[in-house]
Scaffold this active site. Structure first.
Site, PDB file in Angstrom:
ATOM      1  N   ASP A 188      47.075  33.955  42.051  1.00  0.00           N
ATOM      2  CA  ASP A 188      45.716  34.487  41.954  1.00  0.00           C
ATOM      3  C   ASP A 188      45.447  34.771  40.483  1.00  0.00           C
ATOM      4  OD1 ASP A 188      43.234  35.503  42.443  1.00  0.00           O
ATOM      5  OD2 ASP A 188      43.876  37.109  43.767  1.00  0.00           O
ATOM      6  N   ASP A 190      40.295  29.863  41.788  1.00  0.00           N
ATOM      7  CA  ASP A 190      41.308  30.636  41.074  1.00  0.00           C
ATOM      8  C   ASP A 190      42.459  31.114  41.956  1.00  0.00           C
ATOM      9  OD1 ASP A 190      39.652  32.352  42.518  1.00  0.00           O
ATOM     10  OD2 ASP A 190      39.926  34.013  41.135  1.00  0.00           O
ATOM     11  N   GLU A 191      42.611  30.526  43.130  1.00  0.00           N
ATOM     12  CA  GLU A 191      43.588  31.055  44.076  1.00  0.00           C
ATOM     13  C   GLU A 191      44.141  29.920  44.930  1.00  0.00           C
ATOM     14  OE1 GLU A 191      43.711  34.551  47.523  1.00  0.00           O
ATOM     15  OE2 GLU A 191      41.815  33.961  46.599  1.00  0.00           O
TER      16      GLU A 191
END
Length: 486
Positions: free
Chosen positions: A11, A105-106
């Site tokens: 993350d 983003d993860e």
């Protein structure tokens, strides 16, 4: 559950805000808030400096300004975020063929499938290499969680924030989870959390003590049984490399409620064109056209029409949403409009005439709801593969400030046409003939203020220009690392 912590969850830390700080040296270490800037805008991401003031994602921007009046409020720059995300995701795919992106983003990674980790030591080493590689390639930090299941890996990455790594050894799950809040577990939102709190259950350990039968009695069999398994740390879900998109959609929230029916029709047509562009870019077509309307009183309606075959033709989509709009009462005012396409396929139906004449429509109503992130999510509540969105993301740059312009109308013959005043949104990239690359700090009363700096430079000087200065032009974002000569 695995016997070794070989599922990794990455993350990126305050991703949008961190990208902005990395690309704008004067903002490093300062409060940065990215999201919609209009009266109805919503925060997409806040830097850790801004979070100290109580600012968080999904908060109305107006509230954030009251809590953090001196923060830097910027529009999202999704082009740059996607470029950085592509770099990070490519690094994850070097670790394993099984990478499950959740957003820009993860992502989850199955390290065992990639042959890079089989025990705790090798998993930790892979996680540290990844964090170092991301820092070198992007200048950004990411938090890594390692565990024997997806749920625990995500819990670990959250506990590791910011810029850390946490590995949960198999066999220690219950001990680690016991003191944590019930809200830590997936699926426990505010309503379920409050229901459990009233029953005296606030921690994961208290969930286990209550037992499966009691949880089933309180919140139902499906949710109660699943929640009990998660409280025990049990999660058998596999990392899935490909997740098919279920819909493509766009929407805009307006600073001022729309009452003009002609304007509303124009906005719906514009959204239809944007939606088809995204549909084609994704390589899909779709059968069901969805119109979403949020009215002045926050009631939300969706109307849908299912065609005889999938299409990616803008004319067909425009005709369908125009028919759907005719069935919606907008006299009280409209604050949000959205257009989406569901029932996706990888081919198109050639009989477009039959589609456009399709009379049978599947109409669904959904009332209620609150004003969520402007420009985020999908029409009819069905977003694409991105979170922003939230949101975030799922916000589009064109609608980032929560406002949408009126459709263009030609001037009557014989009247002079004036060039529209250029708009400079805070945070957008520009380039000046003499001073080079920079970014907009703010604009108003015919002036635009620009700070001239770029990734890797020292904080730059601020200069002010007329909004119509011919030497100042919009620019593409510069890369965070590497050649920034543009």
């Amino acid at each position: 559950m695995r016997a070794a912590p070989t599922i990794l969850h990455l993350d990126m830390d305050a991703f949008y805000a961190s990208v902005e700080q990395a690309s704008k040296p004067s903002l490093r270490g300062k409060a940065v808030i990215v999201g919609g800037l209009g009266p109805r805008g919503v925060v997409a991401t806040a830097s850790y400096e801004a979070r100290r003031f109580g600012v968080h994602s999904a908060m109305p921007t107006a509230q954030a300004r009251r809590l953090c009046p001196n923060g830097a409020y910027l529009i999202p720059r999704f082009t740059l975020y996607r470029q950085v995300s592509d770099v990070v995701m490519a690094m994850l795919r070097e670790l394993s063929p099984l990478v499950e992106p959740l957003s820009l983003d993860e992502a989850f990674v199955d390290l065992e499938a990639g042959g890079v980790a089989f025990d705790s030591d090798s998993a930790r080493a892979a996680g540290e290499r990844l964090r170092a590689g991301i820092r070198a390639a992007t200048g950004l930090s990411g938090s890594v969680g390692l565990a024997g299941s997806k749920m625990l890996a995500k819990v670990a990455s959250e506990e590791a924030k910011p810029a850390g790594l946490l590995l949960i050894e198999p066999g220690t799950e219950r001990e680690l989870l016991a003191p944590m809040s019930v809200r830590t577990l997936p699926g426990v939102g505010p309503a379920t959390g409050e229901h459990l709190r009233r029953a005296g259950i606030t921690t994961v350990g208290e969930l286990v003590e209550a037992g499966e039968d009691e949880l089933v009695r309180m919140i139902g069999r499906a949710h109660g049984a699943g929640l009990y398994r998660m409280a025990l740390g049990l999660d058998d879900r596999a990392v899935v490399a490909e997740r098919d998109a279920k819909s493509v959609s766009v929407e805009d929230t307006f600073d001022v409620d729309l009452h003009d029916r002609v304007r509303i029709r124009g906005e719906v047509q514009r959204l239809a064109d944007r939606c088809v562009t995204r549909l084609r870019n994704s390589g899909h077509s779709g059968r069901t056209i969805v119109l979403k309307v949020r009215r002045y009183d926050f009631s939300t309606l969706t109307r849908s029409e299912t065609l005889r075959g999938p299409t990616d033709d803008p004319g067909v989509v425009r005709e369908a949403v125009a028919r759907l709009l005719e069935a919606v009462d907008t006299t009280g005012g409209v604050r949000l409009l959205g257009v989406g396409v569901t029932g996706l396929a990888d081919y198109t139906q050639e009989d477009l005439f039959a589609q456009s004449l399709a009379a049978g429509s599947d109409v669904a109503d959904a009332a209620g709801g609150t004003d969520a992130a402007g420009g985020a999510g999908g029409a009819g509540g069905a977003g694409g593969a991105d979170r922003t969105g939230a949101a975030v993301g799922r916000a589009e740059p064109e609608a980032a400030d929560g406002a949408a312009g009126a459709p263009e109308r030609p001037e009557p013959p014989g009247e002079p046409q004036e060039a529209p005043e250029r708009r400079w949104a805070a945070g957008s990239d520009v380039r000046h003939v003499l001073y080079g690359p920079g970014w907009v700090q703010g604009s108003g009363v015919g002036r635009v203020t620009v700070r001239f700096e770029q990734p890797g430079s020292e904080p730059g000087r601020v200069r002010t220009f007329r909004v119509d200065d011919p030497d100042l032009e919009p620019s593409d974002p510069l890369p965070l690392v590497g050649d920034t000569s543009g």
